[in-house]
Write a protein that holds these residues in place. Sequence first.
Motif, PDB file in Angstrom:
ATOM      1  N   MET A 101       9.212  16.403  81.924  1.00 28.05           N
ATOM      2  CA  MET A 101       9.841  17.688  82.228  1.00 28.05           C
ATOM      3  C   MET A 101       9.515  18.692  81.134  1.00 28.05           C
ATOM      4  SD  MET A 101      13.335  17.063  84.268  1.00 28.05           S
ATOM      5  CE  MET A 101      14.285  17.906  83.058  1.00 28.05           C
ATOM      6  N   ASN A 102       9.156  19.894  81.542  1.00 32.08           N
ATOM      7  CA  ASN A 102       8.827  20.866  80.507  1.00 32.08           C
ATOM      8  C   ASN A 102       9.886  21.958  80.375  1.00 32.08           C
ATOM      9  OD1 ASN A 102       8.369  22.154  82.859  1.00 32.08           O
ATOM     10  ND2 ASN A 102       6.168  22.471  82.541  1.00 32.08           N
ATOM     11  N   ASN A 103      11.039  21.766  81.019  1.00 33.41           N
ATOM     12  CA  ASN A 103      12.086  22.770  80.868  1.00 33.41           C
ATOM     13  C   ASN A 103      13.148  22.341  79.864  1.00 33.41           C
ATOM     14  OD1 ASN A 103      13.115  20.763  82.399  1.00 33.41           O
ATOM     15  ND2 ASN A 103      14.175  22.066  83.861  1.00 33.41           N
ATOM     16  N   LYS A 104      12.834  21.288  79.106  1.00 35.29           N
ATOM     17  CA  LYS A 104      13.777  20.856  78.066  1.00 35.29           C
ATOM     18  C   LYS A 104      13.759  21.843  76.906  1.00 35.29           C
ATOM     19  CE  LYS A 104      13.287  15.830  78.572  1.00 35.29           C
ATOM     20  NZ  LYS A 104      12.899  14.609  77.841  1.00 35.29           N
ATOM     21  N   TYR A 105      14.889  21.951  76.220  1.00 38.69           N
ATOM     22  CA  TYR A 105      14.922  22.737  74.986  1.00 38.69           C
ATOM     23  C   TYR A 105      14.077  22.024  73.942  1.00 38.69           C
ATOM     24  CZ  TYR A 105      18.745  25.852  76.351  1.00 38.69           C
ATOM     25  OH  TYR A 105      19.516  26.813  76.939  1.00 38.69           O
ATOM     26  N   LYS A 106      13.303  22.792  73.191  1.00 37.05           N
ATOM     27  CA  LYS A 106      12.503  22.220  72.106  1.00 37.05           C
ATOM     28  C   LYS A 106      13.235  22.424  70.788  1.00 37.05           C
ATOM     29  CE  LYS A 106       8.933  24.571  73.412  1.00 37.05           C
ATOM     30  NZ  LYS A 106       7.674  25.321  73.459  1.00 37.05           N
ATOM     31  N   ILE A 107      13.435  21.342  70.061  1.00 34.89           N
ATOM     32  CA  ILE A 107      14.120  21.449  68.771  1.00 34.89           C
ATOM     33  C   ILE A 107      13.225  20.899  67.670  1.00 34.89           C
ATOM     34  CG2 ILE A 107      16.164  20.780  67.444  1.00 34.89           C
ATOM     35  CD1 ILE A 107      17.700  20.541  70.042  1.00 34.89           C
ATOM     36  N   LEU A 108      13.003  21.716  66.670  1.00 34.30           N
ATOM     37  CA  LEU A 108      12.191  21.293  65.527  1.00 34.30           C
ATOM     38  C   LEU A 108      13.108  20.802  64.416  1.00 34.30           C
ATOM     39  CD1 LEU A 108       9.617  21.120  63.765  1.00 34.30           C
ATOM     40  CD2 LEU A 108       9.819  23.595  63.373  1.00 34.30           C
ATOM     41  N   VAL A 109      12.913  19.552  64.004  1.00 32.10           N
ATOM     42  CA  VAL A 109      13.720  18.958  62.940  1.00 32.10           C
ATOM     43  C   VAL A 109      12.880  18.885  61.669  1.00 32.10           C
ATOM     44  CG1 VAL A 109      15.032  16.920  62.222  1.00 32.10           C
ATOM     45  CG2 VAL A 109      15.012  17.594  64.638  1.00 32.10           C
ATOM     46  N   ILE A 110      13.296  19.612  60.642  1.00 35.54           N
ATOM     47  CA  ILE A 110      12.567  19.599  59.369  1.00 35.54           C
ATOM     48  C   ILE A 110      13.436  18.876  58.343  1.00 35.54           C
ATOM     49  CG2 ILE A 110      11.352  20.967  57.643  1.00 35.54           C
ATOM     50  CD1 ILE A 110      11.252  23.263  59.643  1.00 35.54           C
ATOM     51  N   GLU A 111      13.056  17.675  58.026  1.00 30.38           N
ATOM     52  CA  GLU A 111      13.879  16.809  57.163  1.00 30.38           C
ATOM     53  C   GLU A 111      12.952  15.787  56.517  1.00 30.38           C
ATOM     54  OE1 GLU A 111      16.174  15.037  55.121  1.00 30.38           O
ATOM     55  OE2 GLU A 111      17.624  15.966  56.497  1.00 30.38           O
ATOM     56  N   ASP A 112      13.049  15.616  55.200  1.00 31.43           N
ATOM     57  CA  ASP A 112      12.139  14.674  54.531  1.00 31.43           C
ATOM     58  C   ASP A 112      12.691  13.258  54.467  1.00 31.43           C
ATOM     59  OD1 ASP A 112      14.046  15.748  52.745  1.00 31.43           O
ATOM     60  OD2 ASP A 112      12.916  14.933  51.055  1.00 31.43           O
ATOM     61  N   GLU A 113      14.011  13.105  54.534  1.00 25.60           N
ATOM     62  CA  GLU A 113      14.559  11.755  54.488  1.00 25.60           C
ATOM     63  C   GLU A 113      14.361  11.086  55.846  1.00 25.60           C
ATOM     64  OE1 GLU A 113      18.591  11.377  52.506  1.00 25.60           O
ATOM     65  OE2 GLU A 113      18.040  13.444  52.017  1.00 25.60           O
ATOM     66  N   LEU A 114      13.531  10.047  55.838  1.00 25.29           N
ATOM     67  CA  LEU A 114      13.113   9.424  57.093  1.00 25.29           C
ATOM     68  C   LEU A 114      14.298   8.924  57.914  1.00 25.29           C
ATOM     69  CD1 LEU A 114      10.538   8.807  58.647  1.00 25.29           C
ATOM     70  CD2 LEU A 114      10.537   6.527  57.609  1.00 25.29           C
ATOM     71  N   ASN A 115      15.273   8.291  57.240  1.00 26.38           N
ATOM     72  CA  ASN A 115      16.436   7.746  57.959  1.00 26.38           C
ATOM     73  C   ASN A 115      17.173   8.831  58.736  1.00 26.38           C
ATOM     74  OD1 ASN A 115      16.031   5.185  57.112  1.00 26.38           O
ATOM     75  ND2 ASN A 115      17.477   5.311  55.385  1.00 26.38           N
ATOM     76  N   ILE A 116      17.400   9.936  58.052  1.00 29.74           N
ATOM     77  CA  ILE A 116      18.142  11.030  58.697  1.00 29.74           C
ATOM     78  C   ILE A 116      17.308  11.643  59.812  1.00 29.74           C
ATOM     79  CG2 ILE A 116      19.244  13.281  58.327  1.00 29.74           C
ATOM     80  CD1 ILE A 116      19.887  12.420  55.514  1.00 29.74           C
ATOM     81  N   ARG A 117      16.006  11.855  59.533  1.00 28.72           N
ATOM     82  CA  ARG A 117      15.144  12.466  60.553  1.00 28.72           C
ATOM     83  C   ARG A 117      15.099  11.596  61.803  1.00 28.72           C
ATOM     84  NH1 ARG A 117      10.252  13.089  58.041  1.00 28.72           N
ATOM     85  NH2 ARG A 117       9.079  11.694  59.379  1.00 28.72           N
ATOM     86  N   LYS A 118      14.967  10.281  61.597  1.00 28.72           N
ATOM     87  CA  LYS A 118      14.898   9.372  62.754  1.00 28.72           C
ATOM     88  C   LYS A 118      16.226   9.365  63.510  1.00 28.72           C
ATOM     89  CE  LYS A 118      10.700   8.381  62.388  1.00 28.72           C
ATOM     90  NZ  LYS A 118       9.862   9.227  63.267  1.00 28.72           N
ATOM     91  N   PHE A 119      17.304   9.427  62.760  1.00 22.63           N
ATOM     92  CA  PHE A 119      18.635   9.436  63.380  1.00 22.63           C
ATOM     93  C   PHE A 119      18.804  10.680  64.255  1.00 22.63           C
ATOM     94  CE2 PHE A 119      23.045  11.091  62.996  1.00 22.63           C
ATOM     95  CZ  PHE A 119      23.703  10.127  63.730  1.00 22.63           C
ATOM     96  N   VAL A 120      18.484  11.844  63.679  1.00 22.36           N
ATOM     97  CA  VAL A 120      18.647  13.109  64.409  1.00 22.36           C
ATOM     98  C   VAL A 120      17.704  13.150  65.610  1.00 22.36           C
ATOM     99  CG1 VAL A 120      18.385  15.618  64.242  1.00 22.36           C
ATOM    100  CG2 VAL A 120      19.436  14.358  62.365  1.00 22.36           C
ATOM    101  N   THR A 121      16.458  12.717  65.380  1.00 24.66           N
ATOM    102  CA  THR A 121      15.454  12.730  66.447  1.00 24.66           C
ATOM    103  C   THR A 121      15.883  11.848  67.612  1.00 24.66           C
ATOM    104  OG1 THR A 121      13.750  13.065  64.789  1.00 24.66           O
ATOM    105  CG2 THR A 121      13.015  12.262  66.917  1.00 24.66           C
TER     106      THR A 121
END
Length: 235
Positions: free
Chosen positions: A1-21
């Motif tokens: 689906m291409n009507n999803k909202y796109k969210i850019l996550v900028i985070e260097d801590e891998l654990n947090i980035r993976k969690f948020v993603t």
Amino acid sequence: MNNKYKILVIEDELNIRKFVTALLDANNYMVLEASNVSGGLMMFSSYLPDLVILDLGLPDNDGMVFLNEIRKSSSTPIMVLSARAEENCKVEALDNGANDYVTKPFGSAELLARVRSILRNSRHSAEEGRLSGGKFQTGGLCIDYDARKIFLDGKEIKLTQTEFNITALLSEHFGKVLTYSAIIKEIWGMSDYGSIKKLQVNMANIRKKLNLKPGDNKYISNELGVGYRMHNDNE
Ligand code: CA
């Protein structure tokens, strides 16, 4: 689906980035990832996300650099995600154009609620908030900028000039937290910290005239120690 909202996550801590993603992905958002400011800027210009979730402590630069760079040309909502719990960092990020601020550690329900709120408010302010003919409407609250009048559920609310100016200013930045000093500078043209009292008195009168009880956050909420925000839900 291409009507999803796109969210850019900028985070260097891998654990947090993976969690948020993983959290955003599971809730039907399309997620883009970056781990530093330069990568984030590249992803931003390539994919034009609907929202950016931005860590401040990044390896190549301060997240504020990303914020300032984006705000030169874009009003895309940016939610700052940071361990810096200090109030002055919060205020600095908001004064530099961040839409919201979440302090680590945060819960998944809280993060999702903030994401939904930002996206909803940015959509509303872009498409619905400002009506043609110099009017603004959110829920039962209507502002006629030209006539300098405010209506609540169809009935005119008598505001002083200053109270009108404050309410109109918040509506022009619908969904965004305006810091005390940003409002004071705009309304009274000074950055005197002592005038917070004056702002609070005016805001108390506005809230009373809008029939808002203490603790009631309909239309205007007080972000304690930071500023005020106009929104369209009772959060
Ligand atoms: Ca970090």
